[in-house]
Design an enzyme around this catalytic site. Structure first.
Site, PDB file in Angstrom:
ATOM      1  N   ASN A 170       0.852  -1.183   0.000  1.00 45.76           N
ATOM      2  CA  ASN A 170       0.000   0.000   0.000  1.00 45.76           C
ATOM      3  C   ASN A 170       0.890   1.235   0.000  1.00 45.76           C
ATOM      4  OD1 ASN A 170      -2.228   1.653   0.101  1.00 45.76           O
ATOM      5  ND2 ASN A 170      -2.515   1.482   2.316  1.00 45.76           N
ATOM      6  N   ASP A 178      10.816   1.812   1.985  1.00 47.35           N
ATOM      7  CA  ASP A 178       9.619   1.427   2.730  1.00 47.35           C
ATOM      8  C   ASP A 178       9.759  -0.027   3.186  1.00 47.35           C
ATOM      9  OD1 ASP A 178       7.154   1.389   3.953  1.00 47.35           O
ATOM     10  OD2 ASP A 178       5.985   1.272   2.103  1.00 47.35           O
TER      11      ASP A 178
END
Length: 428
Positions: free
Chosen positions: A281, A308
């Site tokens: 996401n 991330d």
């Protein structure tokens, strides 16, 4: 702690911060860069690293990392995450605050940093929560959090701040305290559930998890009103890039953004080694979006490549957890897919993965200038290797690049003058 002298000889040094791109030696003393010159002679007792045919760059800085500790150590720990970072050439990490409990107070910052000092082999800073408990209801004490210089930004990580007035106030306080605000500009399951109950919650019509650009436009507006600094995490849409480009051109506030290797190199048609679409996401987007991200690396709209790094166990993934790991393979995939084909220069990679994050988040590093911390990565650009997540230092294996054949790998990582990785292995 002060370490002995280290001399890096014969390497090709690439440092856009000081305009250096050529063969020089680097002498390290007291944990800092002491001398940069050709043909430096080693003194007695100096450790010499032969970097002939290698590239020497400032240590990488990742401004978007999940280390999971405290509370989620079954996924990752400070120790394993920092070792993974060092293997990948990272010397500094800036962590997300979505631990258990979240890093939403000065007391939690102190508790987290005590763990860091005991366990980490790289430099670590943290972001702090925008709202208490990451719940989007009440702001943290931003004035107090800003007094701790180990806090480099504010973020509610995977949750957008639901209420626009709350986000506006957060941007004002961040600006007053000279803190970067780095929100997650996308729907979350929590925000979607709240939207069913309260029409005042930030919510946009249409399909969930496609509202990145809507949130970014809102956050840009709040940041411009506050004259602050907005850093947009993991941009994934062409339309978002256009919104950021326009904001940069207006130059009312400081706007920067990052992109992940997986959004740069993969799209919605990709299937991993198991035949699955990796769940993340924001999700993997269209080929058009992916190509726009690559183009924006070159035209300056995208400032940073950040991993991330989001470790999960196999059970987590089976239950639908989103996120991918990347610390140990990020540089390798960027070198293989962007640098060797001539799409991006190594100088630009250093800018996006070291120089710019140091500047944006105001952390030491990002350059090999004399007097700077001796945070260094040495790369063998021709070394061929295969991504084997089962052998990673990270505790997790959720890597979309499993099995990829790569060209270019970190062989040595030096943190504060101490050799942490030598010949591709952790030695500390």
């Amino acid at each position: 702690m002060v370490y002995g002298e280290v001399l890096i000889k014969g390497g090709h040094v690439v440092d856009p911060a000081i305009g250096l791109d050529g063969r020089v030696d680097i002498l390290i003393k007291g944990g800092k860069i002491q001398t940069i010159s050709k043909d430096i002679e080693a003194s007695n007792g100096t450790r010499v690293i032969d970097a002939t045919s290698k590239y020497v760059i400032p240590g990488l800085i990742d401004c978007h990392v999940h280390l999971r500790e405290p509370g989620l150590e079954h996924k990752e720990t400070i120790e394993t995450g920092s070792r993974a970072a060092a293997i990948g050439g990272y010397t500094t990490l800036i962590c997300e605050p979505n631990t258990a409990p979240p890093i939403d107070s000065l007391e939690m910052v102190e508790s987290f940093m005590k763990r860091v000092y005991r366990k980490s082999v790289v430099h670590i800073y943290t972001k702090a929560c925008i709202t208490k408990g990451l719940l989007g209801e009440e702001l943290t004490d931003i004035d107090r959090l800003a007094t701790d210089k180990r806090v480099r930004a504010l973020s509610d990580d995977g949750n957008p701040v639901f209420y626009e007035p709350l986000m506006k106030k957060a941007c004002e306080l961040a600006s007053q305290n000279k803190l970067v605000i780095s929100p997650h500009c996308e729907d979350s399951q929590i925000s979607l559930e709240k939207a069913k109950e309260n029409t005042q919650v930030a919510h946009f019509p249409g399909k969930p998890f496609c509202h990145e650009t809507d949130f970014v436009l809102r956050e840009i507006k709040c940041t411009e009103q506050a004259r602050g600094w907005l850093h947009v995490s993991h941009v994934s849409l062409k339309s978002t890039l256009e919104a950021i480009k326009q904001a940069k051109e207006r130059n009312i506030a400081k706007i920067s953004c990052e992109v992940t290797p997986h959004h740069l190199l993969l799209d919605e048609t990709f299937r991993d080694a198991n035949g699955n679409v990796p769940k993340t996401n924001p999700p993997l987007r269209t080929r058009e979006d992916r190509e726009a991200l690559q183009k924006s690396l070159l035209n300056g709209v995208v400032d940073v490549i950040a991993t991330d790094h989001a470790p999960h166990t196999q059970d987590d993934i089976k239950r639908g957890a989103s996120g991918l790991i990347g610390l140990e393979n990020a540089l390798g995939v960027i070198l293989t897919k962007l640098v060797h084909p001539g799409i991006l220069s190594l100088k630009e990679v250093v800018r996006k993965m070291s120089t710019n994050p140091a500047r944006i988040f105001n952390v030491p590093g990002g350059s090999l200038a004399v007097g700077m911390p001796a945070d260094i990565a040495i790369i063998d650009m021709d070394k061929e290797w295969t991504v084997e997540a089962g052998k990673f230092e990270s505790k997790s294996r959720n890597c979309p690049f499993q099995g990829w054949k790569l060209k270019g790998q970190v062989v040595s990582t030096i943190v504060g003058g101490k050799v942490i990785v030598d010949n591709g292995k952790i030695v500390c």
